[in-house]
Design a protein around this motif. Structure first.
Motif, PDB file in Angstrom:
ATOM      1  N   SER A 181       5.051 -28.103  17.159  1.00  0.00           N
ATOM      2  CA  SER A 181       5.654 -27.154  18.672  1.00  0.00           C
ATOM      3  C   SER A 181       6.453 -28.696  18.532  1.00  0.00           C
ATOM      4  N   SER A 197      10.466 -20.804  20.932  1.00  0.00           N
ATOM      5  CA  SER A 197      11.169 -20.417  21.454  1.00  0.00           C
ATOM      6  C   SER A 197      10.922 -18.677  21.706  1.00  0.00           C
ATOM      7  N   GLY A 198      10.727 -18.528  20.617  1.00  0.00           N
ATOM      8  CA  GLY A 198      10.240 -16.927  20.822  1.00  0.00           C
ATOM      9  C   GLY A 198      11.312 -15.595  19.950  1.00  0.00           C
ATOM     10  N   ILE A 199      12.567 -16.740  19.985  1.00  0.00           N
ATOM     11  CA  ILE A 199      13.403 -15.663  19.297  1.00  0.00           C
ATOM     12  C   ILE A 199      13.462 -15.588  17.874  1.00  0.00           C
ATOM     13  N   GLU A 200      13.769 -14.796  17.625  1.00  0.00           N
ATOM     14  CA  GLU A 200      13.411 -14.689  15.991  1.00  0.00           C
ATOM     15  C   GLU A 200      14.887 -13.911  15.485  1.00  0.00           C
ATOM     16  N   LEU A 201      15.177 -15.569  14.295  1.00  0.00           N
ATOM     17  CA  LEU A 201      16.251 -15.430  13.612  1.00  0.00           C
ATOM     18  C   LEU A 201      16.414 -14.607  12.650  1.00  0.00           C
ATOM     19  N   ARG A 207      12.931 -19.485  10.308  1.00  0.00           N
ATOM     20  CA  ARG A 207      12.064 -18.305  11.399  1.00  0.00           C
ATOM     21  C   ARG A 207      11.300 -18.516  11.826  1.00  0.00           C
ATOM     22  N   LYS A 208      10.312 -18.956  10.997  1.00  0.00           N
ATOM     23  CA  LYS A 208       9.040 -18.806  11.645  1.00  0.00           C
ATOM     24  C   LYS A 208       8.606 -20.004  12.930  1.00  0.00           C
ATOM     25  N   ASP A 234       7.468 -14.547   1.705  1.00  0.00           N
ATOM     26  CA  ASP A 234       6.597 -15.206   2.463  1.00  0.00           C
ATOM     27  C   ASP A 234       6.967 -16.592   1.862  1.00  0.00           C
ATOM     28  N   VAL A 289      11.156 -21.932  14.740  1.00  0.00           N
ATOM     29  CA  VAL A 289      11.999 -20.897  15.926  1.00  0.00           C
ATOM     30  C   VAL A 289      11.586 -19.957  17.046  1.00  0.00           C
ATOM     31  N   LYS A 290      10.803 -19.176  16.330  1.00  0.00           N
ATOM     32  CA  LYS A 290       9.825 -18.515  16.816  1.00  0.00           C
ATOM     33  C   LYS A 290       8.943 -18.568  17.420  1.00  0.00           C
ATOM     34  N   THR A 291       7.967 -19.296  16.514  1.00  0.00           N
ATOM     35  CA  THR A 291       7.017 -20.455  17.217  1.00  0.00           C
ATOM     36  C   THR A 291       7.493 -21.589  18.746  1.00  0.00           C
TER      37      THR A 291
END
Length: 408
Positions: A178, A220-224, A213-214, A286, A216-218
């Motif tokens: 995180s 900020s919640g943003i899905e690149l 992608r994984k 993945d 940044v989503k963790t």
């Protein structure tokens, strides 16, 4: 500012070529820098390992020329500082149907950026490369002196050595779980690892490659819009008596064949008697559950090799293959931006390098360093690399030449 052992000016997450280049640039500017890698340094699970990458100035998108041109100079400078070579100069040769929009866009970009080039017909190609390359009558070739081969794993090691030499701290086998704002201090970010370790940084740069992608989503919640692909490159045997013709140091170039499939390759360098030839593309996966497949050699590639090299390269199949990861965006352009939101300009991201960012890693490292330290970067049109472009158009940057490439 004085920091404790776990406090830094900038923390870089991801020690592939982009992160390592960035750490070198930061440390060179006197920043207390921490470079974190989730696996071993120089591991083979991402996008930066292997024997070689190409460098070329012939891009259909003219906004890449400045990055490539700057990188040529920075590769030379880094080599001088470290004392060994990772970059080997060659010519660059692009080929394809005479009416291919992609190839015509390359010519237009060369003209716009004053890149010296020559357009060649079939006979001129044979003369230029001493009969080593043959193209169909309705094709053209574009020859340019700005090509080259980069020894990839060696280059990553070079940037890490230079970062360390300039005072950076390097830690591998540290998986970042995180990144959060430090509410207690009221400034900076807290980078927490899955093993419980915590590191504080005034700023943070995330260059996590296929895991971008994984992570940044963790965080900020943003899905690149980054899709990891598994791809393979093959090394093909040059037939006896012709080895010297295709070796680095001869006039044989790095090359790209535009069309379906898009094919690229390098002169013989890393393995004597073998030439690297591959299809530009791969299969979605993945990064934590990869197929680790042997790769597929399409019949179209075998036919291309037989015809283009006039039977002087054995086209029955590669004698060796290596796997690699691409991190693809929909428009195949990079993502270089501030993460924004609660992090504002404290976290900068660099990802989605789509299989062609390695060559520009010196300039990209400089740009990420500029952004995280000053909030702006000179010498680059960042509008082409912003996250917001996908909010305006899910396909990203609009290009007036056809999409091509991929494995078929």
């Amino acid at each position: 500012m004085g920091y404790s052992d776990d406090e830094f000016d900038v923390i870089v997450v991801g020690a592939g070529v982009i992160g390592s280049s960035t750490a070198y640039q930061l440390a060179k500017r006197g920043q207390k820098t921490l470079l974190l890698e989730q696996f071993d340094f120089l591991h083979h699970r991402g996008s930066s390992h292997g024997e070689s990458r190409t460098i070329r100035a012939t891009y259909p998108e003219d906004y890449y020329y400045g990055l490539v041109n700057e990188s040529y100079q920075m590769w030379e400078q880094a080599q001088t500082e470290v004392g060994f070579r990772v970059y080997f100069k060659t010519q660059q040769f692009d080929m394809g149907p005479a009416d291919a929009k992609h190839l015509l866009a390359i010519i237009a970009s060369c003209q716009k950026n004053a890149v010296p080039y020559h357009v060649l017909n079939r006979q001129q190609v044979a003369e230029c490369f001493s009969g080593q390359i043959d193209i169909p009558e309705d094709w053209i070739g574009v020859s340019c002196e700005h090509g080259g081969v980069i020894k990839s794993t060696k280059a990553v090691s070079m940037f890490q050595m230079l970062a360390f030499k300039n005072g950076a701290f390097l830690r591998d086998n540290v998986e970042v779980a995180s990144i959060t704002k430090d509410e207690e201090k009221g400034c900076g970010v807290m980078v927490s690892a899955s093993n419980g370790k915590k590191f504080w940084g005034k700023k943070c740069v995330v260059t996590a490659g296929a895991w971008m992608r994984k992570l940044v989503k963790t965080v900020s919640g943003i899905e690149l819009p980054i899709q990891p692909l598994e791809t393979s490159v093959g090394y093909w045997r040059i037939k006896e008596g012709h080895e010297a013709k295709y070796a680095i140091g001869s006039n044989f170039p790095t090359f790209v064949s535009h069309g379906k499939p898009k094919i690229f390759g390098t002169p013989s360098l890393e393995f004597p008697g073998l030439i690297k030839i591959a299809v530009d593309g791969g299969y979605a996966c993945d990064p934590d559950k990869r197929p680790w497949g042997p790769g597929v050699t399409p019949s179209s590639l075998k036919l291309w090799i037989e015809e283009r090299f006039r039977g002087m390269v054995d086209s029955n199949g590669p004698v060796s293959t290596q796997l690699c990861m691409y991190s693809m965006t929909p428009d195949e352009d990079f993502l270089i931006d501030f993460l924004g939101g609660e992090f504002a300009k404290d976290v900068v991201i660099g990802g989605g390098f789509s299989g062609h960012g390695f060559k520009m890693s010196p300039a990209i490292g400089r740009i990420l360093t500029d952004l995280v330290l000053t909030g702006e970067a000179k010498g680059v049109e960042l509008k082409y690399f912003r996250i917001a472009r996908f909010e305006e158009n899910p396909k990203g940057n609009i290009k007036d030449f056809e999409d091509h490439g991929g494995i078929s």
